[in-house]
Design a protein around this motif. Structure first.
Motif, PDB file in Angstrom:
ATOM      1  N   UNK B 106       6.366  14.484   6.108  1.00  0.00           N
ATOM      2  CA  UNK B 106       5.849  13.326   5.919  1.00  0.00           C
ATOM      3  C   UNK B 106       5.070  12.682   7.075  1.00  0.00           C
ATOM      4  N   UNK B 107       5.897  12.899   8.440  1.00  0.00           N
ATOM      5  CA  UNK B 107       5.036  12.203   9.254  1.00  0.00           C
ATOM      6  C   UNK B 107       3.578  13.007   9.760  1.00  0.00           C
ATOM      7  N   UNK B 108       3.845  14.284   9.813  1.00  0.00           N
ATOM      8  CA  UNK B 108       2.645  15.166  10.057  1.00  0.00           C
ATOM      9  C   UNK B 108       1.663  14.921   9.044  1.00  0.00           C
ATOM     10  N   UNK B 109       1.889  14.845   7.689  1.00  0.00           N
ATOM     11  CA  UNK B 109       0.864  14.673   6.744  1.00  0.00           C
ATOM     12  C   UNK B 109       0.239  13.263   7.063  1.00  0.00           C
ATOM     13  N   UNK B 110       1.299  12.204   7.025  1.00  0.00           N
ATOM     14  CA  UNK B 110       0.590  10.919   7.392  1.00  0.00           C
ATOM     15  C   UNK B 110      -0.516  10.938   8.505  1.00  0.00           C
ATOM     16  N   UNK B 111      -0.011  11.497   9.676  1.00  0.00           N
ATOM     17  CA  UNK B 111      -0.901  11.468  10.861  1.00  0.00           C
ATOM     18  C   UNK B 111      -2.296  12.254  10.610  1.00  0.00           C
ATOM     19  N   UNK B 184     -10.175  -3.032   3.103  1.00  0.00           N
ATOM     20  CA  UNK B 184     -10.292  -4.466   3.344  1.00  0.00           C
ATOM     21  C   UNK B 184      -9.513  -4.580   4.580  1.00  0.00           C
ATOM     22  N   UNK B 185      -8.272  -4.057   4.993  1.00  0.00           N
ATOM     23  CA  UNK B 185      -7.539  -4.294   6.129  1.00  0.00           C
ATOM     24  C   UNK B 185      -8.490  -3.718   7.079  1.00  0.00           C
ATOM     25  N   UNK B 186      -8.877  -2.415   7.056  1.00  0.00           N
ATOM     26  CA  UNK B 186      -9.745  -1.852   8.210  1.00  0.00           C
ATOM     27  C   UNK B 186     -10.789  -3.001   8.682  1.00  0.00           C
ATOM     28  N   UNK B 187     -11.619  -3.404   7.698  1.00  0.00           N
ATOM     29  CA  UNK B 187     -12.703  -4.505   7.804  1.00  0.00           C
ATOM     30  C   UNK B 187     -12.023  -5.817   8.631  1.00  0.00           C
ATOM     31  N   UNK B 188     -10.711  -6.198   8.272  1.00  0.00           N
ATOM     32  CA  UNK B 188     -10.413  -7.350   8.926  1.00  0.00           C
ATOM     33  C   UNK B 188      -9.846  -6.973  10.187  1.00  0.00           C
ATOM     34  N   UNK B 189     -10.144  -5.769  10.767  1.00  0.00           N
ATOM     35  CA  UNK B 189      -9.542  -5.529  12.026  1.00  0.00           C
ATOM     36  C   UNK B 189      -8.185  -5.104  12.446  1.00  0.00           C
ATOM     37  N   UNK B 190      -7.454  -4.728  11.274  1.00  0.00           N
ATOM     38  CA  UNK B 190      -6.205  -4.357  11.444  1.00  0.00           C
ATOM     39  C   UNK B 190      -6.064  -3.031  12.158  1.00  0.00           C
ATOM     40  N   UNK B 191      -5.216  -2.734  13.062  1.00  0.00           N
ATOM     41  CA  UNK B 191      -4.994  -1.591  14.066  1.00  0.00           C
ATOM     42  C   UNK B 191      -4.693  -0.450  13.024  1.00  0.00           C
ATOM     43  N   UNK B 192      -4.997   0.793  13.357  1.00  0.00           N
ATOM     44  CA  UNK B 192      -4.676   2.062  12.543  1.00  0.00           C
ATOM     45  C   UNK B 192      -3.086   2.271  12.171  1.00  0.00           C
ATOM     46  N   UNK B 193      -2.357   1.926  13.356  1.00  0.00           N
ATOM     47  CA  UNK B 193      -0.761   2.175  13.036  1.00  0.00           C
ATOM     48  C   UNK B 193      -0.624   1.279  12.254  1.00  0.00           C
ATOM     49  N   UNK B 194      -0.899  -0.047  12.030  1.00  0.00           N
ATOM     50  CA  UNK B 194      -0.376  -1.140  11.362  1.00  0.00           C
ATOM     51  C   UNK B 194      -0.774  -0.706   9.974  1.00  0.00           C
ATOM     52  N   UNK B 195      -2.138  -0.267   9.631  1.00  0.00           N
ATOM     53  CA  UNK B 195      -2.623   0.069   8.267  1.00  0.00           C
ATOM     54  C   UNK B 195      -1.787   1.255   7.832  1.00  0.00           C
ATOM     55  N   UNK B 199       0.220  -0.347   4.627  1.00  0.00           N
ATOM     56  CA  UNK B 199      -0.510  -0.255   3.801  1.00  0.00           C
ATOM     57  C   UNK B 199      -0.355   1.085   3.038  1.00  0.00           C
ATOM     58  N   UNK B 200      -0.250   2.249   3.907  1.00  0.00           N
ATOM     59  CA  UNK B 200      -0.116   3.549   3.345  1.00  0.00           C
ATOM     60  C   UNK B 200       1.191   4.314   3.278  1.00  0.00           C
ATOM     61  N   UNK B 201       2.057   3.973   4.033  1.00  0.00           N
ATOM     62  CA  UNK B 201       3.334   4.573   3.990  1.00  0.00           C
ATOM     63  C   UNK B 201       4.171   4.202   2.523  1.00  0.00           C
ATOM     64  N   UNK B 202       4.163   2.735   2.406  1.00  0.00           N
ATOM     65  CA  UNK B 202       4.830   2.275   1.096  1.00  0.00           C
ATOM     66  C   UNK B 202       4.285   2.996  -0.043  1.00  0.00           C
ATOM     67  N   UNK B 203       2.958   3.484   0.064  1.00  0.00           N
ATOM     68  CA  UNK B 203       2.405   3.798  -1.264  1.00  0.00           C
ATOM     69  C   UNK B 203       2.808   5.300  -1.523  1.00  0.00           C
ATOM     70  N   UNK B 204       3.061   6.211  -0.426  1.00  0.00           N
ATOM     71  CA  UNK B 204       3.580   7.540  -0.597  1.00  0.00           C
ATOM     72  C   UNK B 204       5.088   7.575  -0.911  1.00  0.00           C
ATOM     73  N   UNK B 205       5.757   6.657  -0.914  1.00  0.00           N
ATOM     74  CA  UNK B 205       7.189   6.783  -0.798  1.00  0.00           C
ATOM     75  C   UNK B 205       7.809   7.190  -2.345  1.00  0.00           C
TER      76      UNK B 205
END
Lengths: 336, 285
Positions: B106-111, B184-195, B199-205
């Protein structure tokens, strides 16, 4: 196509190199020290140092790896700690038995997988109420470890009904042939009676390793068949008035078999692992028994060589499968 | 290719997990059965009628004879107790293999899926290399080189288990990253780790839960095969695969001694598979 073949060949070489690298690293990481295994506990420090130098173990790892690779390419797979004989000599004796069992298992798995696929479609079509029963039966069979299937097979077919032999490859121990493949040798010697006997010996162990992979193959084949049946050309064939059998034989099977083919290649890994286990139950004189003995005595050169041989076989077969698929389906050639 | 063209048909995280509230009894039954087998194994010290390691009766007692429900083995140890302890050793090990595989994969795939570029390339090449090797054989070689035992078994199998998860998770992450809320999050300037975390990890659970639960059965079969070959906990400790292997010779006089541990493996695997397909139904995959 040439470009495709070249690419496949390169990736084959890369994977084989990776396999050899993994095995080499395992050998050097292994807590069992080669020198101690060969000289025993009471060797003097000088003897150990001498042996270490002899084996090249005092050189940097990458030099050792190149040396190992060179030896492997020359067919030198090391010396068994236990028998003190070259592993390659032992392998020549055991490989045919395992290959014969594996090949028989593969043939059975493909035949039974096809039967499962076709029959599950037939059940879904004509005996809808039984679908659940059928699915649960397959689920249950898939959960049985190969050694349990082997043991149950022995109880039923050998002990209770006495119709199949329990161990070995053939009753007539004195028989041996040039290839080491009993089915081939008995036929070449013009002995159909021995051929039948060898076939009987082969049946139970082959079944024990084939049932698991056959269910996987059957499941994918069935869903691939169902998908293919939805295509327009099938509807056209139906509209032309072809019978269902004709449609399946001429239009569906070939198109549906591509995903099955790649699966067959991948299932060979499970098949080899099953062989290693099942050989110990049926007294099958192949790599599985050789490997089990080696595991019991920490004989890593043997374990490494068996893994290398079976692993290389697996990688090569899968490459061949990819090439055959590309031959059947030009789209795959372009995609790669 | 515009991102909207690749939008997968997929519900938000909370709605997907809401599937767990369904009254789909067959699916829940599968999960309950596996939990029952798991508890039986873990509670073996309480449930087992006898000590699993010491001889407690006449050797070769048939099931039911002298009060031994599943008989005794070649030196008079209680087969039921050994099998219960064996299940207790196998199930947590299978769960651990899958958990480690899911975590690493999971970690390797997400990274790989978030960073893309050369990191993605390197990680996925490594994963593909592993996937091209015959997994069971490499696991056997790894454990044999390290010298058997539970810890090495866990390490060896986990080491070959992650690439499969990494591949699937990466695919899922890449498709999620193309969704509008991430953009949208990326355009709002949210850093990658926070995205990634928000926004991503919950979606793959949900995908991970389904993959993991479908894999416990396969892990159990692999563990029992390695244990059969003598790569698990050394005897006399009870373990399903090695208990069967050590007693193959007794099969014809006393079938229960090698067969019952095999049936133990069968129970663990089939309930794990039922639980897995139950989880898949409930989460709508």
């Amino acid at each position: 196509m040439l470009r495709f073949l070249a690419r496949r060949f390169v990736s084959l070489l890369v994977v084989l190199l990776a396999l050899s690298l993994v095995l080499f690293l395992l050998q050097s990481l292994s807590p069992t020290d080669a020198v101690h295994m060969m000289l025993g506990e009471n060797a003097s420090a000088a003897q150990v140092a001498h042996m270490r130098h002899e084996l090249g173990l005092d050189q940097p790892l990458y030099v050792q790896y190149v040396r190992y690779l060179g030896e492997v390419l020359h067919g030198d797979l090391g010396i068994s700690y236990q028998t003190r004989k070259p592993v390659s000599a032992d392998l020549a004796q055991f490989v045919p038995a395992t290959l014969e069992l594996g090949a028989a298992g593969m043939v059975l798995a493909i035949v039974m997988g096809t039967l499962f696929a076709v029959s599950s479609l037939a059940v879904a079509r004509w005996a809808h109420l039984l679908t659940g029963v059928y699915r649960n039966l397959i689920l249950a069979l898939a959960a049985a470890p190969p050694f349990l299937l082997g043991l149950l097979g022995l109880i039923l077919f050998y002990k209770e009904w006495g119709v199949l032999p329990a161990s070995g490859r053939i009753d007539d121990q004195s028989f041996s042939g040039p290839t080491g493949f009993m089915l081939v040798d008995t036929l070449a010697a013009g002995r159909p009676d021995l051929f039948g006997n060898a076939l009987q010996h082969l049946l139970l162990p082959a079944l024990a390793i084939a049932i698991g992979p056959s269910l996987v193959i059957g499941r994918v084949f069935a869903s691939s068949l169902r998908g293919t049946l939805d295509f327009d050309y099938v509807r056209t064939a139906m509209a032309k008035g072809l019978t269902e059998g004709q449609i399946v034989r001429r239009h569906v099977i070939r198109n549906a078999s591509n995903p099955v083919l790649s699966l067959v290649g991948l299932q060979i890994g499970a098949m080899f692992a099953g062989t290693l286990v099942v050989e110990n139950i049926f007294g099958w004189p192949g790599l599985g028994q050789y490997m089990s003995r080696a595991i019991g005595t920490n004989d890593f050169p043997v374990i490494s060589a068996v893994t290398l041989i079976l692993g290389a076989g697996y990688v090569v077969v899968n490459t061949v499968v990819e090439i055959v698929q590309a031959g059947l389906d030009p789209r795959l050639r372009l995609a790669a | 290719m515009s991102p909207s063209a690749t939008l997968p048909e997929r519900l938000p995280f909370r709605v997907t997990l809401a599937g767990l509230g369904q009254r789909d009894w067959p699916s829940w039954l599968g999960i309950a059965l596996f939990l029952a087998v798991f508890l039986t194994g873990v509670l073996a010290p309480v449930l087992a009628p006898y000590d699993p390691v010491q001889p407690v009766g006449t050797p070769y007692a048939a099931p039911g004879q002298f009060g031994f429900v599943l008989g005794t083995d070649t030196i008079g140890r209680d087969v039921l107790s050994r099998t219960l302890y064996g299940i207790g050793a196998t199930v947590p090990l299978a769960l651990a293999v899958v958990a480690i595989g899911i975590l690493c994969g999971g970690i390797i795939g997400t990274v790989a899926g978030i960073l893309r570029g050369w990191v993605d390339n390197v990680l996925m090449r490594v994963a593909d290399l592993f996937l091209a090797l015959p997994v069971p054989l490499v696991a056997i070689a790894i454990v044999a080189a390290l010298g058997g035992g539970t810890g090495h078994l866990l390490f060896g199998i986990s080491l070959v288990w992650w690439p499969y998860f990494a591949r699937i998770v990466r695919g899922e992450v890449v498709s999620l990253a193309a969704r509008p809320h991430v953009e949208a999050a990326r355009m709002a300037g949210v850093p990658a780790w926070r995205i990634a975390l928000r926004h991503i990890v919950p979606g793959i659970i949900p995908t991970l839960v389904v993959l993991a639960s479908l894999d416990v059965g396969a892990a159990t079969l692999m563990i029992s095969a390695l244990s059969f070959l003598g790569l698990g906990t050394p005897q006399p400790m009870p373990e399903l695969g090695s208990d069967a292997a050590k007693n193959v010779g007794a099969l014809l006089q006393a079938w229960w001694i090698p067969v019952i541990p095999g049936i133990g493996v069968f129970f663990v695997t089939i309930t794990a598979n039922l639980a897995g397909s139950g989880a898949r139904n409930l989460l709508g995959k």
